[in-house]
Design an enzyme around this catalytic site. Structure first.
Site, short mmCIF file in Angstrom:
data_model
loop_
_atom_site.label_atom_id
_atom_site.label_comp_id
_atom_site.label_asym_id
_atom_site.label_seq_id
_atom_site.Cartn_x
_atom_site.Cartn_y
_atom_site.Cartn_z
N THR A 20 0.85 -1.19 0.00
CA THR A 20 0.00 0.00 0.00
C THR A 20 0.88 1.23 0.00
O THR A 20 1.91 1.27 0.68
CB THR A 20 -0.94 0.01 1.22
OG1 THR A 20 -1.75 1.18 1.20
CG2 THR A 20 -0.18 -0.04 2.53
N TRP B 59 -12.28 23.89 11.19
CA TRP B 59 -11.93 22.67 10.46
C TRP B 59 -13.04 22.39 9.45
O TRP B 59 -14.19 22.23 9.81
CB TRP B 59 -11.80 21.49 11.43
CG TRP B 59 -10.57 21.56 12.29
CD1 TRP B 59 -10.51 21.94 13.59
CD2 TRP B 59 -9.24 21.25 11.91
NE1 TRP B 59 -9.22 21.90 14.04
CE2 TRP B 59 -8.41 21.46 13.03
CE3 TRP B 59 -8.65 20.81 10.72
CZ2 TRP B 59 -7.04 21.26 13.01
CZ3 TRP B 59 -7.27 20.59 10.71
CH2 TRP B 59 -6.49 20.82 11.83
N LYS C 2 -8.01 23.55 7.35
CA LYS C 2 -8.14 24.46 8.49
C LYS C 2 -8.14 25.88 7.96
O LYS C 2 -7.13 26.39 7.49
CB LYS C 2 -6.98 24.27 9.48
CG LYS C 2 -7.23 25.03 10.79
CD LYS C 2 -6.22 24.66 11.86
CE LYS C 2 -6.59 25.33 13.18
NZ LYS C 2 -5.63 25.00 14.25
N GLU D 38 -4.87 -2.07 5.86
CA GLU D 38 -4.31 -2.67 7.07
C GLU D 38 -5.35 -3.41 7.90
O GLU D 38 -5.00 -4.14 8.84
CB GLU D 38 -3.66 -1.58 7.93
CG GLU D 38 -2.38 -1.02 7.34
CD GLU D 38 -2.58 0.08 6.30
OE1 GLU D 38 -1.60 0.73 5.92
OE2 GLU D 38 -3.74 0.27 5.84
#
Length: 562
Positions: free
Chosen positions: A194, A458, A453, A343
Site C-alpha cells: 500500500t 476545520w 483548516k 491494514e
C-alpha cells in the site's frame, strides 16, 4: 492479566486450525454444481474448481515452491486469481497480489522486498515485466497467463524465454491429487503493498487466521444481519474491485465458502460489465466510486436500467457522495457504503439499516447510506484526539478512528518504525477523522491530512465534495486546501462536468452560497476557486489523489479560474 482456568488438553483431541483450506472445503458440501464464470471465455462448477486448485498446488510444488515461499500474481480479476487465493496459500506459501497500477519502479521494489520466487503474469503486463526483469533479484521462474487459450488451446504454446510454461497447460498437466496439510493458523498467507504519502510502498501481511476471521466477520454481518442480503441460493457475486486490492475486500473467500455463483470480469470495460450483470444475473458487487460513476454515466446503463433493480453494490475506497448515490438509486441500484483500510483486511464498518430506518423515505435513506456504515461485528472502534485521549461517541465530537479487530495486520513487513507508528498505544491508527453516534454509525469527516483548516475552522473536503456532487451537471469533484496568507488555508475545487452542460465557476458558487444563506451549508463550504478539468487525478486503486492535486496542480488551481 487475570488468572483463568484452561480446558485440559489431551493428545488424542484435535483442535483444527483456522486455515484458508477449510474455507475451500465448504464449497463442495452443499451446492457444488454452481458456477464460477470468467468473462465470456470460461466457466466451471465447484467440483472442477476444487480439482484445479489441487492441480495448481501440484504445479507450484513442481516449480519448487514450498512453505514460506512467495508467489506473485499479475492478473485481471479472473478464475485463475481465485484459484491462487486458495492454491498458493493452502500449501503454506505466501500469495503476493501485485498492484499492477503502481509505477514499474514501485512494482520492482515490491517484488524484491517480498522476495517473490515464482511469478504468474498475464500477457497484458509483460511490458511492465520486460522493463524491470533485469533488476529482479529473487525470482526463479515465470508462468504465462493467457486468455487466448480459451478460444484456441494451442495459443499458449509461444511463451517467453525464462518462463516455465503457460498456466492452463501446466495446470491441466498436473495431478489432481493433493492433500492440503494442517499447519499453524498464524502462518503468513498473503501480502500486498500500500502506498503512502512518503517513502516506498509498505508491505501489509495477513495470516490464515486473520483471513479466516475476516470471512467470519463478513459472514456474520452480510448474511447473519443481512447488511447486504447475500444469499448463496439466489445471489450472484461479481467483484468490480481489483483482486490485488485487499483480496477484493475479502468477498471471494466468503463467496467460495458459500459455493455461490461467481462472475469474474477480467479487465474492466463498462459495456462488458453491464453485459455480465444482465446475462449472468449478478446481484452483488463492490467497487470504488470512480467505477460506479463510470457505470451510471454510461449510455448502456439507461439501456439496461430495467435489469439493475436486483443489483446491490457496496462502495468503499473513497466517500460515496449523495449525488452518486441518488444517480445509482434512480437506476434501481441498491447502493451502500462500507469502511476499512488495507491494514484492516479491510472491512470494519458497513451500512446497516435497522427495521425503523428501512421505512424512511429514500431521501433520508440516502443520508444514511452515504455514511461510512455501522461498526462491524467483532470490531472495537474508538475515536482519539491528538493527545491520545478517547473522544465521546456522541455523533458530534471528532477524533481519529482507531481500531482493534481479529483481522488487523500486525504491522508492515521489514518496517518496524512505521509498524510502531501504526499501532501506537496499542490501537491501529487509521488516519481518518470521524464522529461516531451512540448507535454505532460512523461518519467520516476527512483524512487527517485532507482536513482544511481555514479561519480557525476545520472544514471537511469530503463534505464539500458531497455538496458539489449534488449540483446538476457535476460528474466528479475534488476539493483540497491550499495555503492562504489570511486564513491559513482555503478550499479549492476541481470539477469534471457531465457532457452537454456548460457550468461556470460563478454559477456553482452562487448555488452553494444560496444553500449557505438557507442554513444548509457552512459559509466556509464555498471554494475560493473552481477549475474545470477533463479528469480528476486518481491513485492506483481509484481513489482521488489529493497529494498529486496539491503538488502538481497547485499552479493551475491558484492561477486559473474558468
Amino acid at each position: 492479566m487475570i488468572q483463568t482456568k484452561l480446558i485440559p488438553r489431551t493428545t488424542e483431541a484435535h483442535e483444527p486450525p483456522m486455515l484458508i483450506k477449510n474455507l475451500l472445503a465448504q464449497s463442495l458440501k452443499y451446492e457444488p454444481q454452481r458456477e464460477i464464470v470468467y468473462r465470456d471465455l470460461f466457466r466451471m462448477n465447484y467440483v472442477e474448481f476444487n480439482r484445479r486448485v489441487r492441480q495448481l498446488a501440484n504445479t507450484l510444488t513442481d516449480l519448487g515452491v514450498g512453505p514460506g515461499d512467495t508467489v506473485a500474481v499479475f492478473d485481471w480479476d479472473s478464475h485463475r486469481y481465485l484459484e491462487c487465493f486458495f492454491g498458493v496459500t493452502s500449501i503454506g506459501a505466501i500469495l503476493h497480489t501485485v498492484n499492477v497500477r503502481l509505477s514499474p519502479a514501485q512494482i520492482l521494489y515490491t517484488m524484491n522486498h517480498a522476495q517473490d520466487k515464482v511469478v504468474l503474469i498475464h500477457e497484458d503486463f509483460l511490458p511492465i515485466l520486460n522493463a524491470i526483469k533485469d533488476q529482479i533479484t529473487t525470482v526463479d521462474t515465470y508462468v504465462l497467463l493467457s486468455d487466448k487459450v480459451y478460444a484456441d488451446p494451442n495459443a499458449g504454446g509461444d511463451v517467453p524465454a525464462g518462463f516455465s510454461g503457460e498456466y492452463e497447460a501446466l495446470v491441466k498437466g498436473a495431478s489432481d491429487q493433493y492433500e492440503f496439510p494442517d499447519f499453524d493458523e498464524n502462518t503468513w498467507a498473503t501480502t500486498f503493498y500500500t502506498t503512502g504519502t512518503t517513502g516506498n510502498p509498505k508491505g501489509v501481511y495477513f495470516s490464515h487466521r486473520q483471513l479466516f476471521m475476516h470471512t467470519m466477520g463478513l459472514l456474520t454481518y452480510i448474511i447473519g444481519y443481512e447488511a447486504m442480503s447475500f444469499k448463496g441460493s439466489s445471489d450472484v457475486y461479481m467483484p468490480i474491485t481489483p483482486m490485488f486490492h485487499v483480496h477484493a475486500w475479502g468477498f471471494p473467500f466468503l463467496a467460495t465458502m458459500m459455493s455461490a455463483k461467481q462472475v469474474y470480469p477480467g479487465r474492466y470495460e463498462p459495456e462488458l460489465l453491464l453485459k455480465l450483470l444482465i446475462t449472468e444475473g449478478v446481484t452483488l458487487s463492490h467497487c470504488v466510486p470512480t467505477i460506479m460513476n463510470m457505470l451510471v454515466n454510461s449510455p448502456a446503463a439507461q439501456k439496461y436500467r430495467e435489469n439493475l433493480s436486483r443489483w446491490k453494490v457496496l462502495i468503499g475506497g473513497s466517500a460515496l457522495t449523495k449525488g452518486l448515490a441518488k444517480a445509482a438509486m434512480d437506476l434501481g441500484i441498491t447502493i451502500s457504503q462500507g469502511y476499512g483500510m488495507s491494514e484492516t483486511a479491510p472491512v470494519t464498518a458497513i451500512v446497516y439499516l435497522n427495521e425503523q430506518e428501512k421505512q424512511l423515505p429514500i431521501d433520508e435513506q440516502i443520508d444514511l447510506r452515504t455514511r461510512a456504515g455501522r461498526v462491524s461485528p467483532f470490531v472495537e472502534m474508538r475515536l482519539m484526539d491528538d493527545d491520545g485521549n478517547f473522544v465521546p461517541h456522541d455523533g458530534q465530537s471528532l477524533g481519529e478512528i482507531v481500531v482493534k479487530c481479529p483481522w488487523a495486520t500486525q504491522g508492515y513487513y521489514n518496517d518496524p518504525e512505521r509498524a510502531a507508528e501504526l499501532w501506537k498505544g496499542g490501537w491501529l491508527h487509521t488516519g481518518d477523522v470521524a464522529s461516531i453516534t451512540p448507535d454505532y454509525w460512523v461518519m467520516i469527516a476527512d483524512r487527517t491530512k485532507d482536513v482544511i483548516k481555514t479561519g480557525g475552522e476545520w472544514v471537511s473536503s469530503l463534505d464539500m465534495e458531497d455538496a458539489l456532487s449534488q449540483v446538476e451537471g457535476v460528474a466528479e469533484s475534488a476539493v483540497v486546501g491550499l495555503p492562504d496568507d489570511r486564513w491559513g488555508e482555503r478550499p479549492h475545487a476541481l470539477i469534471v462536468q457531465k457532457p452537454g452542460f456548460n457550468l461556470t465557476a460563478d454559477s456553482i458558487k452562487a448555488g452553494l452560497q444560496a444553500k449557505v444563506e438557507q442554513g444548509e451549508l457552512h459559509k466556509w463550504y464555498v471554494p475560493d476557486r473552481i477549475v474545470f478539468v477533463p479528469e480528476i487525478p486518481k491513485t492506483s486503486v481509484g481513489k482521488i489523489d489529493k497529494k498529486k492535486i496539491r503538488s502538481e496542480m497547485k499552479d493551475l488551481i491558484l492561477g486559473t479560474v474558468v
